[in-house]
Structure formats: structure tokens, C-alpha cells
Design an enzyme around this catalytic site. Structure first.
Site, PDB file in Angstrom:
ATOM      1  N   GLU A   1       9.185   0.721  -2.760  1.00  0.00           N
ATOM      2  CA  GLU A   1       8.826   1.677  -1.373  1.00  0.00           C
ATOM      3  C   GLU A   1      10.438   2.302  -1.298  1.00  0.00           C
ATOM      4  O   GLU A   1      10.392   3.116  -0.499  1.00  0.00           O
ATOM      5  CB  GLU A   1       8.634   0.704  -0.519  1.00  0.00           C
ATOM      6  CG  GLU A   1       7.221   0.383  -0.512  1.00  0.00           C
ATOM      7  CD  GLU A   1       6.873  -0.718   0.605  1.00  0.00           C
ATOM      8  OE1 GLU A   1       7.594  -1.011   1.463  1.00  0.00           O
ATOM      9  OE2 GLU A   1       5.531  -1.004   0.655  1.00  0.00           O
TER      10      GLU A   1
ATOM     11  N   HIS B   1      14.066  -3.762  -9.526  1.00  0.00           N
ATOM     12  CA  HIS B   1      12.985  -3.418 -10.582  1.00  0.00           C
ATOM     13  C   HIS B   1      12.475  -4.974 -11.013  1.00  0.00           C
ATOM     14  O   HIS B   1      11.367  -5.021 -11.410  1.00  0.00           O
ATOM     15  CB  HIS B   1      13.750  -2.963 -11.856  1.00  0.00           C
ATOM     16  CG  HIS B   1      14.119  -1.534 -11.685  1.00  0.00           C
ATOM     17  ND1 HIS B   1      15.648  -1.303 -11.854  1.00  0.00           N
ATOM     18  CD2 HIS B   1      13.708  -0.379 -11.537  1.00  0.00           C
ATOM     19  CE1 HIS B   1      15.712   0.162 -11.580  1.00  0.00           C
ATOM     20  NE2 HIS B   1      14.295   0.657 -11.438  1.00  0.00           N
TER      21      HIS B   1
END
Ligand code: PAF
Length: 524
Positions: A157, A39
Site C-alpha cells: 500500500e 518486501h
């Protein structure tokens, strides 16, 4: 409680904060909290993305009940708002949106309009074991986007299926946001970071490392051409052997997520396993060759400059197919052959030893029969005959075959009239770069003026450009056509940086960072 950034609790808070920002500079990183290095890299990337000026970065922390099944881990999902706020601020976020369920779903979870992604994307991979999950994700993300109205949406991803679903939702609903995705972040032992790793005991963590290891092993078998059934069965056995219970193992097309018989184009090898009571997913990509970007479009749309810059940005080789036709035209003139006469031109093709290379600035260098002709091919007398030379079918066939040979191992950004349609119909990313006739006339006038030439009336330039378009798109050999799967980019009013950004976005929508890192990163 002394948060190091603005903490917005309600839709109203978010609306007020949003209203205080200049338009178009908001980047958004949606999360369910328990922030980890994956993150934080998304937040850092968002904060560094300065093409449009100093951005503001909003991170949301919302554990979305709509995407959890009844027996899933909604209640025990880690919640650490204070820690998340410090981490998000340190990574460059200005605000954290941490709404209550009643803010996101004012009429309750059952009262919200659902965004339903296509069944083909929901009934494969994780969708099979988690019915309704992607509907829950699509719904909450659409709701968050409507509230935050960001310019760019940053996603990992790591959750590839989620990314594919959200790209489709954004496209289908025409949501005014661009998705930017980043490669998974892995621990030194290979495990992809996920908030759910927090559930694992040290012994389980050790066992879990067998997931990326087994996927890597299976990828090696796939590259060696072993049959899919064999490698998937071996993958299952290996996961089982390490005490990881496979929910699925699959080899699918990277975009449609449908099963494939062998790796072709972008292929995803994916698995979900249960490690004790924790569900983990991982994947990797297989590509049969390095990617190819094909850029077509009418004359005067500014292809050359941006194609070169794009090649540099993506760490691909720039292939200017037009320069190859110019090289032949130069040779035709040198040999004193009539450029209009195919029977005279054809014999010259037999011993055409054309070498292409790239100098340090990314500029194409061309050598013909040992002589550097990179500058000579730009001479006006070459310009005057290149169209006629390039229109002969024998020329087209020979040079198309040469270009395909150059593309066998991929790794190119190729620019030309028919690159996406005739030369590289299987290019991963096809762009049709164009601009209105009026815009191209304006640019042409500027160009001519800069070079000290007399400039005709804009109306006359427009007439010439429209006529050239008509000729180019109706000629019988290699007409200018837009490939059915091309992304059309109309560059009116866009500077070079903006065009480049749009091209990188189009590339990244087809080729993930995990498959081709390039130089990655905004402004890299
Ligand atoms: O990836 C996640 O954390 C979530 O699925 C998302 C995108 C924040 C939606 O709840």
C-alpha cells in the site's frame, strides 16, 4: 554462485519452472530489488497464504527502465541480487526471477505494446511529476503477469497510486489474478520503508522523518475540520521548514485520486518531497467513520454463515438485519396482533426497545424489552409471519432508521435484503452474494436432509426458490435489488473458505489495511 533458491534468468527459465508447478498455487511478489522489510513482509504473507494448499512464491527483481524518466535514478537504483536472493529465500520464496531488459522487452523498450492506464489516474499526484511512469509500471506488470501466471499478486500500500492503477488494469483487462495488498512498513521514527532510503545520508534521514510527522499533523487538522486549503498550505510550510522540498501535497479521494474539498469516505492525504537529490513519497488515510460492509442477496445463498465469519475476520460487528424483523414478528405474535394488518402492527413499533450484542462466538444476541429472544426468533411460527410483517412500510421505515443509527459510527458487516441499496447506500463495500437456483436447491435439500425432514424433488425445490426470487425482487416494499456498485459473487461450487477469501479480497479492494487493519492476513 550458490543461491539459496531457484534463480531464473530468462523467460525460458521461468516457463520451465512454472511448468513444474501444480496449477493455481503460485503467488507473485514483483519488486525492483534492494529488498527491505516491506518486501519481506509481502513475501512472508504470500508464503503463509495456504488456503489453496502449500503455495510457491516467486519474487521478481527487475529495475524496469520503462518506468523511469530521463532525469530519474534508473542508473543509480540499488542493485544487490545476491543479498536479495538470500533475503527472499529466508522470507519463504522458492524462486527469484531476475531477467535482463532484453527478456522483458525482446524488441527493445520502444518496441513493446504499452498498457495505458486511464488519464484520470495518471495525471494526478505522482503522475504529474513523472509522466509515463504508471504506463511503464502497468506495462511491465502486465508482461510479468503473463509470464508468471500467478494466482495472487502481492503489492504494498506504500505505493498507493500504483496499487490503484494496477487494480484498474487487472480489472479492465480481465487479468486472471487477485491482488492482495499490505500496509506500509515503517521504521520506529515513522519513515515508510522504501528502497530509495538507501540514498539518504544520516542527516538527510533525520530530516526525512518530518514527512510522516507533517502528514500526521495535517491529518489531525483535517479531523478537526480545518479547511483543506489551510491544512495543505500548512503542510507545505512545515515540509519546507524541515528542508524537504514539496513536489505536491494533496487531499484526494482514495479510489478516484481526484481532489476533494473535505475528507469523505476513504480519503488520501499524500505528499511527494525532495530530500536532497532523493524523491520520497508518503501518505495516510482519513476515514470519517469505521467501514461498513453491506451483504445482500437472495435467500439460500449462504449469507449468514459467511457474513458472521467475515465480521470476525475483519474485526467488525455482525448486523443481521433479518433478525431485527424476526424480533418484531415475534413481538407481534406475542401481542396477539394480526401480522398482516399494518394498523395493528404500527403501534408496537413505538416502544420497541431492541438491543443487539454479539457473543464470544460472534453470534448475534437480541434482547427485546429486556428479554433475550435470540433463540425464540428462529421458531417456525416466526418464520411463517416475518415476511408479512417486514413488508409493511411503517415497519421498514422504523427498522431502517434503527439500523442506520446503529451504523452511524460504522464498523459493521450488515446482512439483509436491502442493506446495500436502502439501509447503507454509502457502505464502503457492497456484496451481492448469490448462487444459481439449481445450487441453492441442492444446498436446501442437503440442509433439510441433515435436519431429518422429508425432501421434495430437486425440480420442485428449484421451482419454489425461483418463485421466491420472483416475489422478493418484484415486491413493492424493499425489493431484492443489486446495488449498482456491488461486487457480485456467485458461490456455486465454492466452499465457505473460498467465499470468505473472495469477500476479504472485495473488502480489501475498497478498504486498505492502513485504514482498517482488521485481523488482516491470510488465515488470520
Ligand atoms: O513497486 C515496484 O517496485 C515497481 O513499480 C514494480 C511493481 C515492481 C514494477 O516495476
Amino acid at each position: 554462485m550458490g543461491f539459496p533458491l531457484d534463480v531464473l534468468r530468462t523467460e525460458r527459465d521461468l516457463a520451465d519452472w512454472r511448468a513444474s508447478l501444480p496449477p493455481d498455487i503460485l503467488h507473485f511478489v514483483p519488486t525492483m530489488g534492494a529488498l527491505h522489510a516491506g518486501h519481506l513482509q509481502l513475501i512472508q504473507r504470500a508464503a503463509a497464504d495456504r488456503w489453496w494448499g502449500e503455495p510457491r512464491v516467486l519474487v521478481s527483481v527487475f529495475v524496469n527502465p520503462l518506468q523511469f524518466g530521463v532525469h530519474e535514478d534508473f542508473d543509480r537504483y540499488p542493485r544487490r541480487l545476491e543479498e536479495d536472493a538470500s533475503l527472499a529465500a529466508a522470507a519463504g520464496a522458492q524462486a527469484l526471477f531476475a531477467p535482463a531488459v532484453s527478456d522483458i522487452y525482446p524488441r527493445g523498450v520502444a518496441g513493446i505494446t504499452h498498457v495505458v492506464p486511464p488519464a484520470s489516474l495518471q495525471t494526478t499526484l505522482c503522475g504529474l511529476g513523472r509522466p509515463g511512469h504508471f504506463e511503464g509500471v502497468a506495462t511491465v506488470v502486465a508482461r510479468l503477469l503473463a509470464m508468471a501466471r500467478p494466482r495472487r499478486l502481492f503489492l504494498g500500500e506504500k505505493d498507493w497510486q500504483q496499487l490503484v492503477v494496477l487494480r484498474q488494469v487487472v480489472r479492465d483487462l480481465g487479468l486472471p489474478v487477485v491482488i492482495e495488498a499490505m500496509a506500509s512498513v515503517r521504521r520506529p521514527d515513522g519513515l515508510a520503508l522504501s528502497s530509495r532510503l538507501a540514498y539518504l545520508q544520516p542527516e538527510e534521514l533525520r530530516r526525512a522523518t518530518a514527512l510522516p510527522a507533517a502528514l500526521n499533523q495535517a491529518a489531525t487538522s483535517a479531523r478537526q475540520g480545518l479547511p483543506v486549503e489551510f491544512l495543505l498550505a500548512t503542510l507545505r510550510t512545515s515540509l519546507d521548514h524541515h528542508g524537504l522540498l514539496p513536489e505536491y501535497v494533496a487531499l484526494v479521494d482514495g479510489h478516484t485520486l481526484q481532489p476533494v474539498e473535505r475528507p469523505q469516505g476513504l480519503t488520501l492525504l499524500a505528499a511527494a518531497v525532495h530530500c536532497g537529490s532523493t524523491r520520497l513519497i508518503d501518505h495516510l488515510f482519513l476515514m470519517s467513520r469505521a467501514p461498513i460492509v453491506a451483504i445482500d442477496g437472495p435467500a439460500g445463498a449462504g449469507k449468514s454463515t459467511v457474513t458472521r465469519a467475515l465480521a470476525r475476520r475483519l474485526n467488525l460487528t455482525y448486523l443481521d438485519t433479518g433478525a431485527m424483523y424476526r424480533a418484531l414478528a415475534w413481538w407481534v405474535l406475542r401481542q396477539g396482533v394480526n401480522p398482516e394488518d399494518p394498523t395493528a402492527v404500527e403501534p408496537l413499533l413505538a416502544d420497541l426497545a431492541l438491543e443487539l450484542s454479539q457473543d464470544q462466538e460472534g453470534l448475534l444476541r437480541l434482547r427485546l424489552n429486556g428479554q433475550d429472544i435470540s433463540t425464540a426468533i428462529r421458531a417456525p411460527e416466526v418464520t411463517a409471519v416475518v415476511s408479512a410483517v417486514a413488508a409493511h412500510p411503517c415497519v421498514r421505515n422504523t427498522l431502517t432508521a434503527q439500523q442506520r443509527r446503529l451504523g452511524e459510527r460504522g464498523g459493521l458487516v450488515a446482512e439483509g435484503r436491502d442493506t446495500g441499496t436502502a439501509v447503507f447506500p454509502d457502505a464502503e463495500c457492497k456484496i451481492f452474494l448469490t448462487a444459481t437456483v439449481a445450487e441453492r436447491a441442492r444446498r436446501r435439500a442437503l440442509d433439510l436432509r441433515r435436519q431429518g425432514f422429508a425432501v421434495s424433488e430437486l425440480a420442485e425445490l428449484e421451482r419454489q426458490i425461483a418463485e421466491r426470487d420472483r416475489r422478493d425482487s418484484t415486491r413493492s416494499v424493499a425489493p431484492l435489488r443489486q446495488a449498482a456498485d456491488a461486487v457480485v459473487l456467485v458461490t456455486d461450487g465454492m466452499g465457505i473458505e473460498a467465499v470468505l477469501e473472495a469477500l476479504v479480497d472485495a473488502f480489501r479492494a475498497r478498504v486498505p489495511e492502513e485504514a482498517w487493519p482488521g485481523l488482516s492476513g491470510a488465515g488470520a
